[in-house]
Design a protein around this motif. Sequence first.
Motif, PDB file in Angstrom:
ATOM      1  N   LEU A 160      -0.674  -2.676  -3.800  1.00 38.06           N
ATOM      2  CA  LEU A 160      -0.250  -1.281  -3.846  1.00 38.06           C
ATOM      3  C   LEU A 160       0.340  -0.956  -5.212  1.00 38.06           C
ATOM      4  N   ASP A 161      -0.302  -0.025  -5.914  1.00 35.01           N
ATOM      5  CA  ASP A 161       0.131   0.365  -7.260  1.00 35.01           C
ATOM      6  C   ASP A 161      -0.177   1.844  -7.469  1.00 35.01           C
ATOM      7  N   SER A 162       0.278   2.656  -6.532  1.00 27.46           N
ATOM      8  CA  SER A 162      -0.045   4.080  -6.571  1.00 27.46           C
ATOM      9  C   SER A 162       0.884   4.821  -7.520  1.00 27.46           C
ATOM     10  N   PRO A 163       0.352   5.616  -8.452  1.00 29.81           N
ATOM     11  CA  PRO A 163       1.214   6.393  -9.342  1.00 29.81           C
ATOM     12  C   PRO A 163       1.820   7.621  -8.686  1.00 29.81           C
ATOM     13  N   SER A 164       1.299   8.024  -7.517  1.00 34.64           N
ATOM     14  CA  SER A 164       1.759   9.263  -6.890  1.00 34.64           C
ATOM     15  C   SER A 164       2.565   9.045  -5.611  1.00 34.64           C
ATOM     16  N   LEU A 165       2.412   7.898  -4.947  1.00 38.36           N
ATOM     17  CA  LEU A 165       3.055   7.681  -3.651  1.00 38.36           C
ATOM     18  C   LEU A 165       4.573   7.661  -3.803  1.00 38.36           C
ATOM     19  N   ARG A 166       5.258   8.527  -3.035  1.00 34.39           N
ATOM     20  CA  ARG A 166       6.708   8.634  -3.111  1.00 34.39           C
ATOM     21  C   ARG A 166       7.405   8.260  -1.806  1.00 34.39           C
ATOM     22  N   GLU A 167       6.719   8.359  -0.674  1.00 37.57           N
ATOM     23  CA  GLU A 167       7.332   7.997   0.612  1.00 37.57           C
ATOM     24  C   GLU A 167       6.398   7.073   1.385  1.00 37.57           C
ATOM     25  N   LEU A 168       6.974   5.983   1.908  1.00 40.33           N
ATOM     26  CA  LEU A 168       6.221   5.043   2.728  1.00 40.33           C
ATOM     27  C   LEU A 168       7.057   4.723   3.959  1.00 40.33           C
ATOM     28  N   HIS A 169       6.507   5.032   5.140  1.00 35.62           N
ATOM     29  CA  HIS A 169       7.217   4.818   6.397  1.00 35.62           C
ATOM     30  C   HIS A 169       6.543   3.675   7.149  1.00 35.62           C
ATOM     31  N   CYS A 170       7.276   2.596   7.359  1.00 33.77           N
ATOM     32  CA  CYS A 170       6.751   1.409   8.045  1.00 33.77           C
ATOM     33  C   CYS A 170       7.712   0.956   9.143  1.00 33.77           C
ATOM     34  N   SER A 171       8.306   1.882   9.850  1.00 34.78           N
ATOM     35  CA  SER A 171       9.237   1.541  10.918  1.00 34.78           C
ATOM     36  C   SER A 171       8.488   1.049  12.155  1.00 34.78           C
ATOM     37  N   ALA A 172       9.140   0.134  12.896  1.00 40.96           N
ATOM     38  CA  ALA A 172       8.614  -0.355  14.180  1.00 40.96           C
ATOM     39  C   ALA A 172       7.171  -0.824  14.063  1.00 40.96           C
ATOM     40  N   MET A 173       6.915  -1.676  13.068  1.00 44.73           N
ATOM     41  CA  MET A 173       5.566  -2.206  12.873  1.00 44.73           C
ATOM     42  C   MET A 173       5.492  -3.701  13.161  1.00 44.73           C
ATOM     43  N   GLY A 174       6.542  -4.261  13.738  1.00 42.50           N
ATOM     44  CA  GLY A 174       6.531  -5.692  14.038  1.00 42.50           C
ATOM     45  C   GLY A 174       6.691  -6.572  12.824  1.00 42.50           C
ATOM     46  N   ILE A 175       7.319  -6.060  11.773  1.00 43.31           N
ATOM     47  CA  ILE A 175       7.531  -6.834  10.546  1.00 43.31           C
ATOM     48  C   ILE A 175       8.743  -7.758  10.749  1.00 43.31           C
ATOM     49  N   THR A 176       8.600  -9.035  10.416  1.00 43.75           N
ATOM     50  CA  THR A 176       9.677 -10.011  10.610  1.00 43.75           C
ATOM     51  C   THR A 176      10.176 -10.540   9.272  1.00 43.75           C
ATOM     52  N   HIS A 177      11.049 -11.557   9.353  1.00 39.39           N
ATOM     53  CA  HIS A 177      11.615 -12.155   8.147  1.00 39.39           C
ATOM     54  C   HIS A 177      10.552 -12.780   7.251  1.00 39.39           C
ATOM     55  N   ARG A 178       9.362 -13.076   7.795  1.00 43.21           N
ATOM     56  CA  ARG A 178       8.300 -13.681   6.993  1.00 43.21           C
ATOM     57  C   ARG A 178       7.807 -12.727   5.900  1.00 43.21           C
ATOM     58  N   SER A 179       8.000 -11.445   6.076  1.00 39.30           N
ATOM     59  CA  SER A 179       7.551 -10.466   5.080  1.00 39.30           C
ATOM     60  C   SER A 179       8.592 -10.188   4.011  1.00 39.30           C
ATOM     61  N   VAL A 180       9.795 -10.726   4.168  1.00 40.66           N
ATOM     62  CA  VAL A 180      10.876 -10.423   3.218  1.00 40.66           C
ATOM     63  C   VAL A 180      10.505 -10.785   1.785  1.00 40.66           C
ATOM     64  N   PRO A 181       9.964 -12.006   1.498  1.00 39.19           N
ATOM     65  CA  PRO A 181       9.621 -12.309   0.095  1.00 39.19           C
ATOM     66  C   PRO A 181       8.626 -11.324  -0.511  1.00 39.19           C
ATOM     67  N   ILE A 182       7.675 -10.851   0.299  1.00 43.97           N
ATOM     68  CA  ILE A 182       6.672  -9.914  -0.215  1.00 43.97           C
ATOM     69  C   ILE A 182       7.319  -8.562  -0.490  1.00 43.97           C
ATOM     70  N   LEU A 183       8.188  -8.116   0.421  1.00 43.35           N
ATOM     71  CA  LEU A 183       8.886  -6.851   0.206  1.00 43.35           C
ATOM     72  C   LEU A 183       9.790  -6.929  -1.016  1.00 43.35           C
ATOM     73  N   VAL A 184      10.482  -8.049  -1.165  1.00 45.76           N
ATOM     74  CA  VAL A 184      11.361  -8.241  -2.321  1.00 45.76           C
ATOM     75  C   VAL A 184      10.549  -8.180  -3.619  1.00 45.76           C
ATOM     76  N   GLU A 185       9.402  -8.841  -3.625  1.00 47.96           N
ATOM     77  CA  GLU A 185       8.557  -8.840  -4.821  1.00 47.96           C
ATOM     78  C   GLU A 185       8.043  -7.443  -5.137  1.00 47.96           C
ATOM     79  N   TYR A 186       7.656  -6.702  -4.095  1.00 45.78           N
ATOM     80  CA  TYR A 186       7.131  -5.357  -4.323  1.00 45.78           C
ATOM     81  C   TYR A 186       8.220  -4.416  -4.827  1.00 45.78           C
TER      82      TYR A 186
END
Length: 388
Positions: A160-186
Motif C-alpha cells: 500500500l503506497d497510495s498518494p491520496s488515501l487519507r482514511e482506512l477503517h479496519c475495525s473488527a476484522m479479526g486482526i491479532t497480535h501477529r499483524s503488529v510487526p506489519i502495522l508497525v512497519e507500515y
Amino acid sequence: MFGPRFILRTTSVPRTGSIDYMYAGLKGADGAKDIIAAILDRRNNDISQLILSHNSLADDGCTLLFEFLASDAGRKYRIQKISLNSNGIRDRGLASIVTFLKGDTSLKELFVQNNEFACTDPSLAKSFAEATNLSCLEVLTLSTNRHLGDQFITDYAPFLDSPSLRELHCSAMGITHRSVPILVEYFSSPCCRLETVKLNGNSLGFRGVRSVIRAIEQHNYTLTSVEMWSNNGPGSEVDNNVTQDEDDDFPTHGTWQENNAALIPIMQRNDHLGKATRKEALELLRLARTLLLPSHRIDPSLAVFPFTQLPTELQIYVLAFLSPTLSSSQRHRICAYASSFATLPRRYELPGNPSTSSSHTNAASTAAKGKLKLLNSLGCYFYEREVS
C-alpha cells in the motif's frame, strides 16, 4: 413483503447527485440491472453517489455493476462515493472492484464493510493494494469483514503506497497480535500518508497497541486520528512481537484509557505540524515562484545584491529560513515545482505585468518585494561566507 421491483419504484427519484437504494431488497444480477437502468436514466450524468448498502447483490450483482462502471458508458459518470456495505460480496466481487479501481479517476470514498471477503489468494490482496495506489480513493472502509484477518494485512499493507488515501477503517476484522510487526512497519514508513485509521474491535493485545503507538510517536507525522479500542479479544493473549530490549518500555499492566491518553499528545503534535507544513509550503511556493522562474526579472531598484545570481543550492538554502518546519526534501520538491513553466496554471500573469492591476496583486507584490529585500541581505551574507 414487498418485492424489490416495487421498492425500487418508490425510491426511483433520489436526491440530486445520488442514487439511494439502501434496504431496497436488491438481489444478484437482477438487482444490478435495476441499478444500471437507474444510472442510465439519469440525465446530464449528474451522479456523484451510489448508496447500495444492506442489499444482497453478492458476487453476481457486484461483478455486473462494476463491469458496467468500468465500461466506456459507465466511465462518463463521475461517481465519487460508492457504499456497498452488507451485500454478501465475496472475492469474485472484490476482484471486479479492483479492476474498476485501476482505471478510475473519480471515486474518492468506497464503503465495503460487513461483506464476505476472504482474499484466500494472496495475489488478490496485492492487486487490491496496487489498485488503491492507482486510484483517487481518499476513504476506504473494510471494517467487519471478519474473514480477512492477519493474512489480508500481511498481503495488503506491504504494497500500500497510495498518494491520496487519507482514511482506512479496519475495525473488527479479526486482526491479532501477529499483524503488529506489519502495522508497525507500515505506520513507520513514508508510504503511510493516512490521517485517520481505525482498528477497533480486533485482537492486537495491550502490548501490540503500545507497539503501534510507539511507532507512530517516533516515525509518523501524518496521522491525526487513531482508534484502537477493544483490542483484548481472542488471539491477543500471546504476544511475542516485543523483543527483550523493549520489555522495560512496554509494561504488561495498564488500562486502555491510558493507551488512548498516550495517543492524544501525538495526535495534537501531528495536527499542529500538518497545519504549519501546509502554511509554510504555500508561502514558500508563492515566493519561490517569483524568484526561481528562469525568465523573471527582479525589480532593478531591489537588486542591491542579485539573489538570483547565487547558485541554486544556495538560493534554496536561503529560502529554507522562511520554512523552518519543512524538511529539505519537501523544500526541494516545492522549489522544483515552482521553477517549472509546465506547472503554471493557464492564463497565468507574471508579477509586474501591466495587465495585472488589482489591489490584491499590488499587495502581494509589495509583500514579495519586502521578502526579497530580506533574501537579498541574507543571500549577500551567505555568499560572503561561501567565498571567504
